[in-house]
Write an enzyme that holds these catalytic residues in place. Structure first.
Site: not given
Ligand code: NAD
Ligand code: UD1
Length: 339
Positions: A32, A296, A125-126, A59, A293, A201, A150, A199, A232, A154
């Site tokens: 990481d 969404d 991701s979905a 990296d 937003r 919820l 983003y 960003n 969601r 994926k």
């Molecule tokens: P996070 O940011 O907490 O974890 C990602 C980690 O990757 C971090 O520790 C960061 O320092 C590291 N990283 C980023 N770029 C790097 C690089 N080039 N080399 C080495 N390390 C690097 O995010 P998370 O929520 O734990 O998400 C993990 C994975 O799941 C991501 O790929 C994200 O896109 C995917 N994902 C997350 C969500 C979500 O809602 N959290 C939803 C769908 C998919």
């Molecule tokens: C978003 C991304 C998804 C990504 C995920 C995690 C989109 C379409 N999807 O999911 O690809 O994997 O984030 O990073 O962008 N909300 C509020 N107030 C807030 C924040 C969110 O009302 O302050 C609402 C949003 O409008 C949404 C729901 O909560 O309806 C969930 O939002 P969020 O947690 O950002 O996730 P997604 O948008 O579903």
């Protein structure tokens, strides 16, 4: 038991997965660059499990470092979390997202090929289902171009991995399509630690609860859903982490590339999440309704039957657990790992 390289293992989902891998008896090497995390998460993983892991700060785009890691450790499989994940930011700096998420994945997969390691679990991701599929999403639905950069990364990486697996049958790849991960480890010791204004919820709600933010803005209450707010499929991060352990086990015994939805299959509205958080944690969340937003979708949730059948995965935790555990983490760590 296997030796697993976990890229992005210090992050939110990665750290919870390290706990489950160690508890299942696997050896863990985390790579990481800490661009969105702290190595403190890994110290806590070690304390929680009473087991040690190897941490390499670096990296995934550093090919030399990757070769070194593979040469020095006989790695059986890789779980690839590393990447950037902020949807809004990906619209402002798309090239950084393409470099980190797409070029980074190519760099990793090429290093795996050089090292003859062909088992991979990828964090998808979905969002790859795009705007035109009805929920519940099923894995064999046609994928659509996501409406943000983003999501695009994926989709590209998924397709790239599928093509690599078709070209070389030694590959065994799991594409895990996460829905909305929330919650934290039951101990409250590890959890989500977003930088700046969240960003998403869930961390926004917990930051309002702890007094870091004044009020929650609910984006849109005129959607075509039961209460007008978006719906969601929230999934507890520990259930999600356990899906990775099962996916690794599956991949150690199969070839090809296969996708699995990782969600509960239950749509929950934003308003229901807020109301349930207040009830479960006995704390008020001041809120206002705000404009929708951009980007969404009104509602999306998983059909998780394939993961249940093929991985033997069943989500154990419900919404109340997710909200209690998110709050416990935030309360114990008001400033995340910085506190
Ligand atoms: P996070 O940011 O907490 O974890 C990602 C980690 O990757 C971090 O520790 C960061 O320092 C590291 N990283 C980023 N770029 C790097 C690089 N080039 N080399 C080495 N390390 C690097 O995010 P998370 O929520 O734990 O998400 C993990 C994975 O799941 C991501 O790929 C994200 O896109 C995917 N994902 C997350 C969500 C979500 O809602 N959290 C939803 C769908 C998919
Ligand atoms: C978003 C991304 C998804 C990504 C995920 C995690 C989109 C379409 N999807 O999911 O690809 O994997 O984030 O990073 O962008 N909300 C509020 N107030 C807030 C924040 C969110 O009302 O302050 C609402 C949003 O409008 C949404 C729901 O909560 O309806 C969930 O939002 P969020 O947690 O950002 O996730 P997604 O948008 O579903």
């Amino acid at each position: 038991m296997a030796k697993i390289l976990v890229t992005g293992g210090a992050g939110y989902i990665g750290s919870h997965t390290c706990v489950e891998l160690l508890n299942a008896g696997h050896e863990v090497i985390v790579l990481d660059n800490l661009c969105n995390s702290s190595s403190e998460s890994l110290s806590r993983v070690e304390k929680l499990t009473q087991k040690s892991l190897t941490f390499v700060e670096g990296d995934i785009r550093d090919s030399q470092l990757l070769d070194q890691v593979f040469q020095q450790n006989s790695i059986d499989a890789v779980i690839h979390f590393a990447g950037l994940k902020a949807v809004g930011e990906s619209q402002q700096i798309p090239l950084a997202y393409f470099d980190n998420n797409i070029a980074g994945s190519i760099s990793l997969v090429q290093a795996m090929q050089r090292a003859q390691v062909f088992k991979l679990v990828f964090s998808s991701s979905a969002t790859v289902y795009g705007e035109n599929n009805p929920s519940p999403y099923q894995e064999d639905m046609p994928l659509n171009m996501p409406n943000n950069n983003y999501g695009y990364t994926k989709l590209v990486v998924e397709q790239m991995l599928e093509k690599a697996a078709i070209a070389d049958e030694r590959w065994s790849i799991a594409l895990l399509r996460y829905f909305n991960p929330v919650g934290a480890h039951k101990s409250g010791q590890i959890g989500e630690d977003p930088q700046g204004i969240p960003n998403n919820l869930m961390p926004f709600v917990t930051q309002v609860a702890v007094g870091l933010r004044e009020k929650l803005s609910i984006f849109g209450h005129d959607y075509d859903t039961a209460d007008g707010t978006c719906e969601r499929d929230f999934i507890h991060v520990v259930d999600l982490a356990k899906a990775h352990v099962l996916a690794i086990q599956n991949r150690l015994n199969h070839q090809g590339c296969r996708a699995w939805n990782i969600g509960t299959g239950q749509p929950i509205s934003v308003l229901t999440l807020k109301d349930t958080f207040e009830k479960v944690n006995q704390i008020q969340i001041p809120f206002e309704f705000a404009a929708r937003r951009a980007g969404d979708l009104a509602s999306f949730y998983a059909d998780n039957a394939r993961a249940v059948k093929e991985l033997g995965w069943t989500p154990e935790y419900g919404l109340e657990d997710m909200l209690a555990d998110s709050w416990k983490w935030q309360k114990q760590n008001p400033k995340g790992y910085g506190s």
